[in-house]
Scaffold this motif. Sequence first.
Motif, PDB file in Angstrom:
ATOM      1  N   GLU A   1      21.339  62.255  34.903  1.00  0.00           N
ATOM      2  CA  GLU A   1      20.986  61.223  35.875  1.00  0.00           C
ATOM      3  C   GLU A   1      22.289  60.607  36.385  1.00  0.00           C
ATOM      4  O   GLU A   1      22.931  59.843  35.676  1.00  0.00           O
ATOM      5  N   GLY A   2      22.670  60.923  37.598  1.00  0.00           N
ATOM      6  CA  GLY A   2      23.889  60.368  38.175  1.00  0.00           C
ATOM      7  C   GLY A   2      23.666  58.959  38.699  1.00  0.00           C
ATOM      8  O   GLY A   2      22.690  58.708  39.424  1.00  0.00           O
ATOM      9  N   GLU A   3      24.565  58.035  38.354  1.00  0.00           N
ATOM     10  CA  GLU A   3      24.362  56.635  38.724  1.00  0.00           C
ATOM     11  C   GLU A   3      25.696  55.928  38.981  1.00  0.00           C
ATOM     12  O   GLU A   3      26.748  56.343  38.490  1.00  0.00           O
ATOM     13  N   ILE A   4      25.614  54.848  39.735  1.00  0.00           N
ATOM     14  CA  ILE A   4      26.769  53.987  39.980  1.00  0.00           C
ATOM     15  C   ILE A   4      26.752  52.846  38.972  1.00  0.00           C
ATOM     16  O   ILE A   4      25.691  52.293  38.657  1.00  0.00           O
ATOM     17  N   VAL A   5      27.910  52.508  38.465  1.00  0.00           N
ATOM     18  CA  VAL A   5      28.083  51.460  37.458  1.00  0.00           C
ATOM     19  C   VAL A   5      28.787  50.265  38.086  1.00  0.00           C
ATOM     20  O   VAL A   5      29.768  50.429  38.822  1.00  0.00           O
ATOM     21  N   ILE A   6      28.265  49.073  37.800  1.00  0.00           N
ATOM     22  CA  ILE A   6      29.008  47.861  38.121  1.00  0.00           C
ATOM     23  C   ILE A   6      29.399  47.173  36.816  1.00  0.00           C
ATOM     24  O   ILE A   6      28.617  47.136  35.863  1.00  0.00           O
ATOM     25  N   VAL A   7      30.623  46.680  36.781  1.00  0.00           N
ATOM     26  CA  VAL A   7      31.146  45.995  35.606  1.00  0.00           C
ATOM     27  C   VAL A   7      31.312  44.513  35.954  1.00  0.00           C
ATOM     28  O   VAL A   7      31.932  44.173  36.967  1.00  0.00           O
ATOM     29  N   ILE A   8      30.754  43.672  35.116  1.00  0.00           N
ATOM     30  CA  ILE A   8      30.805  42.229  35.365  1.00  0.00           C
ATOM     31  C   ILE A   8      32.208  41.689  35.054  1.00  0.00           C
ATOM     32  O   ILE A   8      32.803  42.012  34.025  1.00  0.00           O
ATOM     33  N   GLY A   9      32.714  40.877  35.984  1.00  0.00           N
ATOM     34  CA  GLY A   9      34.022  40.265  35.779  1.00  0.00           C
ATOM     35  C   GLY A   9      33.948  38.768  35.562  1.00  0.00           C
ATOM     36  O   GLY A   9      34.757  38.190  34.833  1.00  0.00           O
ATOM     37  N   LYS A  10      32.969  38.153  36.179  1.00  0.00           N
ATOM     38  CA  LYS A  10      32.759  36.709  36.045  1.00  0.00           C
ATOM     39  C   LYS A  10      31.374  36.494  35.458  1.00  0.00           C
ATOM     40  O   LYS A  10      30.373  36.892  36.031  1.00  0.00           O
ATOM     41  N   GLY A  11      31.330  35.891  34.282  1.00  0.00           N
ATOM     42  CA  GLY A  11      30.067  35.704  33.598  1.00  0.00           C
ATOM     43  C   GLY A  11      29.194  34.653  34.262  1.00  0.00           C
ATOM     44  O   GLY A  11      29.613  33.952  35.181  1.00  0.00           O
ATOM     45  N   GLY A  12      27.960  34.565  33.767  1.00  0.00           N
ATOM     46  CA  GLY A  12      27.088  33.532  34.296  1.00  0.00           C
ATOM     47  C   GLY A  12      25.642  33.732  33.899  1.00  0.00           C
ATOM     48  O   GLY A  12      25.244  34.788  33.415  1.00  0.00           O
ATOM     49  N   ARG A  13      24.871  32.708  34.100  1.00  0.00           N
ATOM     50  CA  ARG A  13      23.431  32.709  33.833  1.00  0.00           C
ATOM     51  C   ARG A  13      22.716  32.222  35.083  1.00  0.00           C
ATOM     52  O   ARG A  13      23.192  31.316  35.769  1.00  0.00           O
ATOM     53  N   ARG A  14      21.567  32.846  35.378  1.00  0.00           N
ATOM     54  CA  ARG A  14      20.777  32.515  36.571  1.00  0.00           C
ATOM     55  C   ARG A  14      21.650  32.516  37.831  1.00  0.00           C
ATOM     56  O   ARG A  14      21.705  31.554  38.592  1.00  0.00           O
ATOM     57  N   ILE A  15      22.327  33.629  38.017  1.00  0.00           N
ATOM     58  CA  ILE A  15      23.251  33.787  39.142  1.00  0.00           C
ATOM     59  C   ILE A  15      22.446  33.980  40.428  1.00  0.00           C
ATOM     60  O   ILE A  15      21.566  34.835  40.507  1.00  0.00           O
ATOM     61  N   ALA A  16      22.740  33.194  41.435  1.00  0.00           N
ATOM     62  CA  ALA A  16      22.051  33.296  42.709  1.00  0.00           C
ATOM     63  C   ALA A  16      22.407  34.609  43.409  1.00  0.00           C
ATOM     64  O   ALA A  16      23.529  35.102  43.301  1.00  0.00           O
ATOM     65  N   LYS A  17      21.435  35.157  44.157  1.00  0.00           N
ATOM     66  CA  LYS A  17      21.696  36.400  44.883  1.00  0.00           C
ATOM     67  C   LYS A  17      22.899  36.254  45.809  1.00  0.00           C
ATOM     68  O   LYS A  17      23.722  37.169  45.925  1.00  0.00           O
ATOM     69  N   ALA A  18      23.007  35.130  46.464  1.00  0.00           N
ATOM     70  CA  ALA A  18      24.085  34.931  47.432  1.00  0.00           C
ATOM     71  C   ALA A  18      25.456  34.992  46.786  1.00  0.00           C
ATOM     72  O   ALA A  18      26.448  35.315  47.450  1.00  0.00           O
ATOM     73  N   GLU A  19      25.522  34.684  45.499  1.00  0.00           N
ATOM     74  CA  GLU A  19      26.801  34.657  44.783  1.00  0.00           C
ATOM     75  C   GLU A  19      27.012  35.871  43.886  1.00  0.00           C
ATOM     76  O   GLU A  19      28.069  36.024  43.275  1.00  0.00           O
ATOM     77  N   ALA A  20      26.030  36.760  43.805  1.00  0.00           N
ATOM     78  CA  ALA A  20      26.020  37.796  42.772  1.00  0.00           C
ATOM     79  C   ALA A  20      27.203  38.756  42.861  1.00  0.00           C
ATOM     80  O   ALA A  20      27.816  39.104  41.842  1.00  0.00           O
ATOM     81  N   LEU A  21      27.537  39.204  44.073  1.00  0.00           N
ATOM     82  CA  LEU A  21      28.595  40.209  44.184  1.00  0.00           C
ATOM     83  C   LEU A  21      29.952  39.657  43.764  1.00  0.00           C
ATOM     84  O   LEU A  21      30.836  40.418  43.364  1.00  0.00           O
ATOM     85  N   GLY A  22      30.122  38.348  43.820  1.00  0.00           N
ATOM     86  CA  GLY A  22      31.361  37.726  43.355  1.00  0.00           C
ATOM     87  C   GLY A  22      31.549  37.799  41.851  1.00  0.00           C
ATOM     88  O   GLY A  22      32.625  37.450  41.354  1.00  0.00           O
ATOM     89  N   HIS A  23      30.525  38.253  41.135  1.00  0.00           N
ATOM     90  CA  HIS A  23      30.606  38.392  39.684  1.00  0.00           C
ATOM     91  C   HIS A  23      30.994  39.810  39.256  1.00  0.00           C
ATOM     92  O   HIS A  23      31.089  40.084  38.060  1.00  0.00           O
ATOM     93  N   ILE A  24      31.226  40.705  40.218  1.00  0.00           N
ATOM     94  CA  ILE A  24      31.581  42.088  39.905  1.00  0.00           C
ATOM     95  C   ILE A  24      33.100  42.228  39.820  1.00  0.00           C
ATOM     96  O   ILE A  24      33.824  41.766  40.699  1.00  0.00           O
ATOM     97  N   ALA A  25      33.562  42.901  38.768  1.00  0.00           N
ATOM     98  CA  ALA A  25      34.995  43.166  38.610  1.00  0.00           C
ATOM     99  C   ALA A  25      35.373  44.556  39.094  1.00  0.00           C
ATOM    100  O   ALA A  25      36.454  44.754  39.651  1.00  0.00           O
ATOM    101  N   ALA A  26      34.497  45.530  38.848  1.00  0.00           N
ATOM    102  CA  ALA A  26      34.889  46.912  39.102  1.00  0.00           C
ATOM    103  C   ALA A  26      33.665  47.808  39.209  1.00  0.00           C
ATOM    104  O   ALA A  26      32.554  47.444  38.805  1.00  0.00           O
TER     105      ALA A  26
END
Length: 288
Positions: free
Chosen positions: A132-157
């Motif tokens: 099963e080929g898939e794309i991985v996102i790695v979290i760089g900025k932690g958080g709880r109940r992260i809003a959709k509008a802010e979600a991509l800012g939590h990705i490191a790599a």
Amino acid sequence: MSRPRFISFNRNGSLGYGLLLESGVVDLSGRHGKRWPTLRQVIEDGALLSLAEASAALAPDFPVEDIRYEIPVPAPEKIICVGVNFPDRNEEYKDGQAAPSNPSLFIRFPRSFTGHEQALLRPPESPQLDYEGEIVIVIGKGGRRIAKAEALGHIAALSLCNEGTIRDWVRHAKFNVTQGKNFDATGSMGPWLIPYTDESQLADIKLETRVNGEVRQQDRTSRMIFSFRKIINYISTFTTLVPGDVIVTGTPTGAGARFDPPIWLKPGDVVEVEAEGIGVLRNTVADA
């Protein structure tokens, strides 16, 4: 300028990390290991991009042939996988149900993955090893109940995954898939981490899986049922995401189980997962 590629590796029995260049490996762990023992600590400090910039002029310390690739983030606190995240995958279930309103999720353990160019291991308990080929996102900025509008800012790599599965073992019990998803070294992750910088990296990635050169899976992230924003928002509702957490975001249609008859991976096969802007994750297959 090409994007920096961070790798974790084993060299002569010692674990390390560095930057992969066309001409070899820049050993960053040898230079910064006291401050950042692994790439996970680099991610926790939000230092991937600054470390890449500071290391841009360095010459390789050894050739890539000297290393064995490891999974990019060592010992992540969580590896959370998303199931049924492309329209045709939902139709594969033939249950007459519309796409669900929330993602299906399950957990994998780090030991169930191996690195780039390593063998996926078919266990003696079952011949039904699938890809099963898939794309991985790695979290760089932690958080709880992260809003959709802010979600991509939590990705490191970003990275890639072959979310290998023992198909009959995902049906051993009434309602879970944990067993079939966690045989040692049945999946792979890597080859490297590509730092995340802007939304265009994720908007419409072509994702493709090949077995022995034959295209088996192909789709684009613009067609995902659950966006990267939704995935982060939803997962962070029930658990606190922390730097280094790995989220495996779903596979297109075309896995071996969907053929009639099914086509399972066998020793000697070569599986490649490729995504635009990220790279190619390549593995052979061997019996455990």
